[in-house]
Motif scaffolding. Sequence first.
Motif, mmCIF file in Angstrom:
data_model
loop_
_atom_site.group_PDB
_atom_site.id
_atom_site.type_symbol
_atom_site.label_atom_id
_atom_site.label_comp_id
_atom_site.label_asym_id
_atom_site.label_seq_id
_atom_site.Cartn_x
_atom_site.Cartn_y
_atom_site.Cartn_z
ATOM 1 N N SER A 2 41.563 40.003 30.742
ATOM 2 C CA SER A 2 41.756 41.409 31.088
ATOM 3 C C SER A 2 41.050 41.736 32.401
ATOM 4 O O SER A 2 40.122 41.059 32.818
ATOM 5 N N THR A 3 41.510 42.756 33.040
ATOM 6 C CA THR A 3 40.962 43.175 34.323
ATOM 7 C C THR A 3 39.493 43.564 34.170
ATOM 8 O O THR A 3 38.664 43.254 35.037
ATOM 9 N N GLY A 4 39.159 44.198 33.094
ATOM 10 C CA GLY A 4 37.770 44.612 32.859
ATOM 11 C C GLY A 4 36.832 43.415 32.776
ATOM 12 O O GLY A 4 35.716 43.435 33.297
ATOM 13 N N LEU A 5 37.280 42.341 32.135
ATOM 14 C CA LEU A 5 36.466 41.136 31.998
ATOM 15 C C LEU A 5 36.276 40.468 33.366
ATOM 16 O O LEU A 5 35.174 40.021 33.698
ATOM 17 N N ILE A 6 37.309 40.426 34.158
ATOM 18 C CA ILE A 6 37.222 39.827 35.500
ATOM 19 C C ILE A 6 36.253 40.630 36.367
ATOM 20 O O ILE A 6 35.410 40.062 37.074
ATOM 21 N N ILE A 7 36.336 41.936 36.295
ATOM 22 C CA ILE A 7 35.428 42.797 37.074
ATOM 23 C C ILE A 7 33.993 42.572 36.609
ATOM 24 O O ILE A 7 33.070 42.470 37.427
#
Length: 91
Positions: A2-7
């Motif tokens: 997910s984008t949140g995990l990458i950020i």
Amino acid sequence: MSTGLIIAIVVVVLILLVLAAITARKAKARREVERQRLSEQAGGHRQEADLHASKAQEREQEAREAAERAERERELSQRHGEKADDLEQKL
């Protein structure tokens, strides 16, 4: 992923990089302070060594002069002894 995990991973990596940079700067500053302290200490030791070398040279010169005086005194004593022997033989 997910984008949140990458950020979150990117933020954690950036924080770790910043912490590593700060730690490296502090270590460099500590090494510089230690280098400066050792440099000053070495300078003091150099001055003390120069002083001792100077005193040693003075003592060597004094010893040479004393040896020369002793040799002159020995020669003078020998001449007086020879003179005394000559006078005794004339008596």
